[in-house]
Write a protein that holds these residues in place. Structure first.
Motif, mmCIF file in Angstrom:
data_model
loop_
_atom_site.group_PDB
_atom_site.id
_atom_site.type_symbol
_atom_site.label_atom_id
_atom_site.label_comp_id
_atom_site.label_asym_id
_atom_site.label_seq_id
_atom_site.Cartn_x
_atom_site.Cartn_y
_atom_site.Cartn_z
ATOM 1 N N ALA C 133 10.862 27.106 -52.552
ATOM 2 C CA ALA C 133 11.273 28.503 -52.367
ATOM 3 C C ALA C 133 10.119 29.443 -52.665
ATOM 4 C CB ALA C 133 12.464 28.813 -53.274
ATOM 5 N N ILE C 134 9.384 29.171 -53.741
ATOM 6 C CA ILE C 134 8.250 30.040 -54.079
ATOM 7 C C ILE C 134 7.212 30.002 -52.962
ATOM 8 C CG2 ILE C 134 6.316 30.333 -55.667
ATOM 9 C CD1 ILE C 134 8.149 29.424 -57.894
ATOM 10 N N THR C 135 6.937 28.793 -52.452
ATOM 11 C CA THR C 135 5.941 28.673 -51.392
ATOM 12 C C THR C 135 6.407 29.421 -50.148
ATOM 13 O OG1 THR C 135 5.392 26.523 -52.288
ATOM 14 C CG2 THR C 135 4.578 27.020 -50.085
ATOM 15 N N LEU C 136 7.666 29.235 -49.774
ATOM 16 C CA LEU C 136 8.166 29.921 -48.584
ATOM 17 C C LEU C 136 8.120 31.429 -48.763
ATOM 18 C CD1 LEU C 136 11.197 27.771 -47.426
ATOM 19 C CD2 LEU C 136 8.928 27.929 -46.441
ATOM 20 N N SER C 159 -10.824 34.731 -50.863
ATOM 21 C CA SER C 159 -9.607 34.878 -50.066
ATOM 22 C C SER C 159 -8.720 35.963 -50.653
ATOM 23 C CB SER C 159 -8.842 33.547 -50.039
ATOM 24 O OG SER C 159 -7.608 33.743 -49.420
ATOM 25 N N ASN C 160 -8.204 36.862 -49.792
ATOM 26 C CA ASN C 160 -7.311 37.901 -50.309
ATOM 27 C C ASN C 160 -5.877 37.644 -49.856
ATOM 28 O OD1 ASN C 160 -7.643 38.414 -47.684
ATOM 29 N ND2 ASN C 160 -8.190 40.569 -47.869
ATOM 30 N N THR C 161 -5.507 36.370 -49.730
ATOM 31 C CA THR C 161 -4.141 36.030 -49.343
ATOM 32 C C THR C 161 -3.383 35.505 -50.568
ATOM 33 O OG1 THR C 161 -4.981 33.906 -48.638
ATOM 34 C CG2 THR C 161 -4.696 35.561 -46.941
ATOM 35 N N TYR C 162 -2.184 34.965 -50.346
ATOM 36 C CA TYR C 162 -1.292 34.620 -51.461
ATOM 37 C C TYR C 162 -1.596 33.239 -52.049
ATOM 38 C CZ TYR C 162 1.355 38.823 -50.696
ATOM 39 O OH TYR C 162 1.718 40.135 -50.610
ATOM 40 N N VAL C 163 -2.865 33.035 -52.415
ATOM 41 C CA VAL C 163 -3.253 31.738 -52.968
ATOM 42 C C VAL C 163 -2.508 31.457 -54.263
ATOM 43 C CG1 VAL C 163 -5.180 30.347 -53.754
ATOM 44 C CG2 VAL C 163 -5.517 32.000 -51.931
ATOM 45 N N LEU C 164 -2.396 32.489 -55.091
ATOM 46 C CA LEU C 164 -1.791 32.310 -56.412
ATOM 47 C C LEU C 164 -0.350 31.819 -56.287
ATOM 48 C CD1 LEU C 164 -2.383 32.777 -59.416
ATOM 49 C CD2 LEU C 164 -1.394 35.034 -59.161
ATOM 50 N N ALA C 165 0.434 32.499 -55.468
ATOM 51 C CA ALA C 165 1.855 32.150 -55.350
ATOM 52 C C ALA C 165 2.029 30.759 -54.751
ATOM 53 C CB ALA C 165 2.585 33.184 -54.513
ATOM 54 N N VAL C 166 1.255 30.472 -53.697
ATOM 55 C CA VAL C 166 1.380 29.152 -53.085
ATOM 56 C C VAL C 166 0.942 28.077 -54.073
ATOM 57 C CG1 VAL C 166 0.569 27.678 -51.225
ATOM 58 C CG2 VAL C 166 1.121 30.045 -50.756
ATOM 59 N N VAL C 229 -7.256 26.981 -60.609
ATOM 60 C CA VAL C 229 -7.534 27.899 -59.504
ATOM 61 C C VAL C 229 -6.749 29.188 -59.694
ATOM 62 C CG1 VAL C 229 -7.188 28.267 -57.036
ATOM 63 C CG2 VAL C 229 -8.144 26.115 -57.839
ATOM 64 N N ALA C 230 -5.480 29.041 -60.081
ATOM 65 C CA ALA C 230 -4.632 30.225 -60.263
ATOM 66 C C ALA C 230 -5.185 31.108 -61.369
ATOM 67 C CB ALA C 230 -3.198 29.794 -60.571
ATOM 68 N N ILE C 231 -5.526 30.514 -62.527
ATOM 69 C CA ILE C 231 -6.048 31.317 -63.639
ATOM 70 C C ILE C 231 -7.378 31.947 -63.232
ATOM 71 C CG2 ILE C 231 -6.798 31.257 -66.026
ATOM 72 C CD1 ILE C 231 -4.993 28.900 -66.479
ATOM 73 N N GLU C 232 -8.191 31.179 -62.514
ATOM 74 C CA GLU C 232 -9.490 31.673 -62.098
ATOM 75 C C GLU C 232 -9.355 32.895 -61.181
ATOM 76 O OE1 GLU C 232 -12.478 30.968 -62.895
ATOM 77 O OE2 GLU C 232 -13.556 32.006 -61.304
#
Lengths: 312, 116, 557
Positions: C133-136, C159-166, C229-232
């Protein structure tokens, strides 16, 4: 069990026996193997961080040593002892759960939780200290002090018991703490400067690794210290420090949650010589978290501490 | 069922529940406290005169000893079935694979016959 | 849940209590601890993700019909192929066979009432849903364009896309795999029925044992990598950014430590299914059972030692590349052992070409090409030419789709009568299998040639001389798309109008064919005791073939 309630093919031989098992032996073996496999995955989970630590330390040993020396090894050691005591009380909880001694169980679980909280308290104190000294490796998350602030703020909030950590600021002539945007700050270049000088005097010596000679210098091979480049490497140490100890602290918090549940169960007198595997499994988890700290303590706080003999 | 597959047994039925008893637990605790104090003070000494990196080796040696003691006695691995041994040792072996094969890259960068 | 209703609506004469009609409320499904119901819920979820990933694939092939990037902007195209990869790899390929068929069949195949840890099983389904659900949600917000590999420093810095959420979605989803792996390992160790010794286990179970090892030992590493990656991305410390002293290759080491073994997660269960299909539809004991069983474990173990072959041109040291290249050749050995043993199994077997067997045979051919092209890529010198070309795309689609998806479909057809109690249309099944085989080859063989000629992956535009082969590929993708959609229709049709399935429609000796179709909640009416060897088609199996045939005849009448 509701889905199976109208199926009469199985009988509860013993309380606590789940329907898919034949006997308590099979159930306990399954649960214990499951817990150990979960711990195996935990080892690999922390293992990824240890790999990052290993690679980064091997690239920048002096930056990591400088960062290590800035942590409070005394508090780290004290925390190690606190965790070891909590491990002992946890082991004794399992011991008394097997004996079905409710009062000892409850008492020991409360003690374990108290020591766990003590650990987190000391940890919080250490984090506060990093915050005050501009050592949180993320811009904006450090204490902000403007250049024209009153003089008292430049010293930093001195917490009770604060010792060697602020040594650099105690030195005469040290620059006051100014950090208007709450950025990561690093002021101690004595160790790397010392090694850089020796390396320059003896080009064939091994004071800096080849990689360090390239990456700490203003230009590759110049052997003139570039403070900004060195600061970036120390920041990587603090990044790894915060991720590792943070993740460990998160495991402690989860552990405290498990302990709260266990306390309630033990208080109700659930556990006895026949049925105590929840206590044992929680114990395994608690000891595992202890073991992680047993490694974090030397790796983060102690390695490189011997450079203090240089008297810099 | 128990006679057909050998793994269906309860480790707590075959061995005494006591494990090492309270004096044993206190002994293990003493070893752990001593190890902690030892590792703290040894870290402050400069052991580079033995060989460079001796401090690291000592610190990790003590940490491994402490881990072994906690695992064997507090976590009861000493009395556990072979499978538990295997999952504990196996996980560490896998960690070693990750360390070794990652470091084989970093330690051979820009050196030796294949250096450039 | 419509499927479920349909199943109940079409209930046939015998009012025997089975896992499907044992409770019909939504609660009895969502809070079930029955591994079979959880498997059905996984089946529905996994199919939904497959459909979404397939739509992205269609978009990619449509864009590549012409040399110019005219359907999407290049930035959008980056998102399209990234999301195709993420949905397919993390939410379809990895959970597909283990979580659906493994979940359903392992307890039945070993003669247990359920998995050892049923609540953990349900938990892993919920974790999968939350991660998905989070990824979608992130994809709907705007998506992600890093490629499914999240290579740094692009993913952490630029990248300025939703890397963190995915990343968080995949991190959470990883724990679903881990818990499934733990559950399978425990179950296979402690829950086997009396007489079900290790060497009587179906090879499907052996391959899931190997996969579970990878789940437990590999998945946590990618979880921690994505966490870094997310924290970074939030902290911008630069642990993966060379400009700040970090090391992007560290990310690749950590990522591929899991993601290369994950490739074996995506093919080992398929190999398990194919072992079942080939032995059972050739009605012959599998040749070299022990070798096939241990080659699964061998693949799982050696699979952890070869990850560096993804990094030959990334700046890894030449020494490390040599070692990884050598070990890559070594891991080909257990795969080859399987191929040879399967071939020897077919030799002089009495082969019947039912739909599942068609998939089994297709797997052998396609996996052969997938495996051999893998050797090209593992060879240190040739890889420099082939890295990041369509040759790589062709190679891994031959393994992933030609391997796992084909085997998954084969398994689904094979066990569909057992799972639902209904027979699907054999005619349409065969037509779909042939369409998929033809369409698949037409799609991906041109890509191997394109890659060899030098067409790079991940570009929306390409030189005009590549257009002919790309048109072939897109045409093949259309055929493949039609072929893959057909099972959806005839499976759903079978639930409503299908003939009731006999307990043992293929007349086979396996334990799963000795319980009713669909099985009761506790899997067996009486706990089974295994006295026969696995894949024993003779009299010793204790199977009354005549009775099974009589039952099949009554059901059909």
């Amino acid at each position: 069990m509701s889905a199976h309630s109208h199926s009469d093919k199985f009988v509860y031989h013993e309380p606590g026996l789940q329907h898919q098992f034949d006997d308590m032996g099979q159930q306990e073996e399954s649960v214990s193997l499951g817990m150990w496999l979960f711990l195996a995955q935990e080892i690999m989970f922390f293992g990824g961080l240890f790999t990052a630590y290993l690679v980064m330390r091997s690239k920048y040993p002096l930056a990591f040593a400088s960062g290590s020396n800035h942590l409070d090894a005394f508090l780290g050691g004290a925390n190690t002892l606190v965790l070891i005591v909590s491990s002992l009380t946890m082991a004794l909880t399992v011991y008394y759960a097997q004996k079905g001694n409710r009062n000892m169980q409850v008492g020991l679980i409360v003690l374990t939780m108290l020591f766990g909280l003590t650990f987190l308290g000391i940890k919080a104190y250490e984090y506060t200290d990093k915050y005050n000294h501009g050592l949180v490796p993320m811009a904006g998350l450090n204490r902000r002090v403007k250049a024209d602030s009153p003089a008292s703020e430049h010293v930093g909030l001195v917490l009770p018991g604060e010792t060697a950590v602020s040594a650099s600021e105690a030195k005469p002539g040290a620059e006051p703490y100014v950090n208007p945007h709450g950025e990561f700050q690093w002021r101690e270049y004595e160790l790397v400067q010392h090694m850089m000088d020796k390396q320059r005097a003896e080009p064939n010596g091994h004071y800096l690794t080849l990689n360090e000679q390239l990456t700490y210098s203003t230009s590759p091979g110049s052997l003139v210290l570039d403070k900004d480049k060195f600061r970036d490497k120390v920041r990587i140490f603090f990044y790894i420090y915060f991720v590792m100890t943070g993740l460990h602290a998160l495991h402690m918090i989860i552990g405290l949650g498990i302990m709260t549940w266990l306390l309630w169960m033990a208080f109700k007198g659930t556990f006895n010589a026949e049925y105590f595997s929840p206590v044992e499994m929680s114990g395994l988890y608690w000891h595992f978290v202890d073991i992680v700290w047993i490694f974090l303590f030397p790796l983060l706080y102690l390695l490189g501490r011997h450079y203090e003999h240089l008297g810099l | 069922m128990a006679e057909q597959t050998t793994e269906h047994h309860n480790p707590h039925v075959e061995v005494p529940n006591e494990h090492i008893g309270i004096p044993g637990y206190l002994g293990v605790f003493a070893v752990l406290v001593l190890g902690t104090i030892l590792t703290y003070y040894v870290a402050l000494m400069d052991l580079d005169w033995i060989f460079p990196g001796a401090n690291t080796l000592v610190a990790l040696g003590i940490a491994f000893t402490k881990m072994t003691v906690v695992g064997l006695f507090f976590m009861h691995v000493r009395w556990s079935p072979r499978l538990v041994w295997m999952s504990a040792v196996g996980a560490f072996f896998w960690l070693t694979i990750m360390f070794a094969y990652t470091m084989q890259d970093y330690l051979t960068r820009g050196t030796g016959f294949f250096g450039h | 849940m419509e499927t479920v209703g349909a199943i109940e609506a079409g209930s046939y004469g015998t009012a025997k209590l089975n896992y499907l009609n044992n409770g019909s409320t939504l609660k009895s499904w969502l809070l079930t601890k029955d591994h079979k119901r959880i498997a059905i819920m996984y089946l529905i979820s996994v199919s939904a993700f497959f459909l979404m990933g397939g739509l992205y694939a269609a978009a990619i092939r449509l864009e590549l019909l012409t040399p110019a990037s005219d359907l999407f902007e290049t930035g959008t195209y980056n998102k399209v192929f990234t999301q195709h990869g993420i949905l397919m790899v993390f939410f379809f390929l990895i959970p597909s066979i283990p979580a659906v068929l493994g979940n359903f069949l392992i307890p039945i195949m070993i003669g247990a009432k359920d998995l050892a840890l049923p609540r953990i099983n349900l938990l892993s389904l919920y974790i999968y849903w939350v991660g998905g659900a989070i990824t979608l949600w992130a994809l709907m917000q705007g998506g992600v364009d890093t490629g499914w590999t999240f290579y740094t420093p692009y993913s952490t810095t630029f990248s300025n896309t939703y890397v963190l959420a995915v990343g968080v979605g995949i991190f959470i989803n990883g724990f679903s795999s881990i818990l499934t792996g733990v559950n399978f390992l425990v179950t296979i160790h402690t829950m086997r029925a009396p007489g079900m010794t290790w060497f009587r286990l179906p090879l499907f179970v052996w391959s899931h044992y190997a996969v579970s090892l990878i789940f437990v030992l590999g998945t946590p590493v990618v979880a921690i990598t994505l966490l870094l990656v997310a924290i970074e991305r939030v902290a911008h410390v630069g642990i993966f950014d060379p400009a700040l002293g970090g090391d992007p290759i560290l990310f690749q080491h950590m990522f591929w430590f899991y993601s290369h073994p994950a490739v074996y997660i995506m093919v080992l269960p398929g190999m398990g299914i194919v072992s079942e299909l080939l032995a059972n539809f050739a009605r012959k004991r599998i040749f070299g059972y022990e070798f096939v069983a241990f080659s699964s474990i061998g693949i799982a173990v050696f699979g952890f030692l070869v990850w560096g072959h993804h990094m030959f041109v990334s700046g890894q040291s030449m020494y490390a590349s040599l070692v990884f290249s050598f070990l890559t050749m070594v891991v080909a050995i257990p795969s080859a052992i399987k191929m040879f043993n399967w071939t020897a199994t077919l030799y002089q077997g009495s082969i019947s070409f039912d739909t599942p067997m068609l998939y089994g045979l297709a797997f052998m051919g396609l996996f052969l090409i997938g495996g051999f092209t893998g050797l090209y890529l593992g060879a240190l010198g040739l890889d420099v030419h082939l890295t990041d070309t369509y040759f790589v795309i062709g190679h891994f689609h031959y393994v992933m789709v030609g391997g796992q998806v084909i085997a998954y479909l084969g398994g689904l057809h094979y066990w569909w009568p057992k799972m639902t109690g209904k027979m699907y249309s054999e005619f349409w099944g065969r037509v779909a299998a042939m369409l998929i085989f033809v369409g698949f080859n037409l799609t991906f063989f041109p890509q191997l040639i394109l890659g060899y000629l030098g067409m790079p992956r991940r570009y929306a535009a390409y030189p005009p001389e590549f257009q002919v082969l790309n048109i072939f590929s897109t045409a093949g993708a259309s055929v493949l798309g039609v072929g893959l959609t057909m099972p959806l229709f005839y499976f759903l049709h079978s639930l409503v109008k299908g003939k009731p399935a006999p307990d043992n429609p293929w007349l086979l000796p396996g334990l799963e064919w000795r319980t009713s179709s669909p099985p009761p909640t506790e899997n067996f009416d009486t706990p089974p005791v295994v006295t026969w060897e696995i894949y024993d088609f003779g009299d010793e199996s204790g199977l009354d073939l005549e009775a099974a045939k009589r039952e099949a005849a009554t059901v059909n009448a």
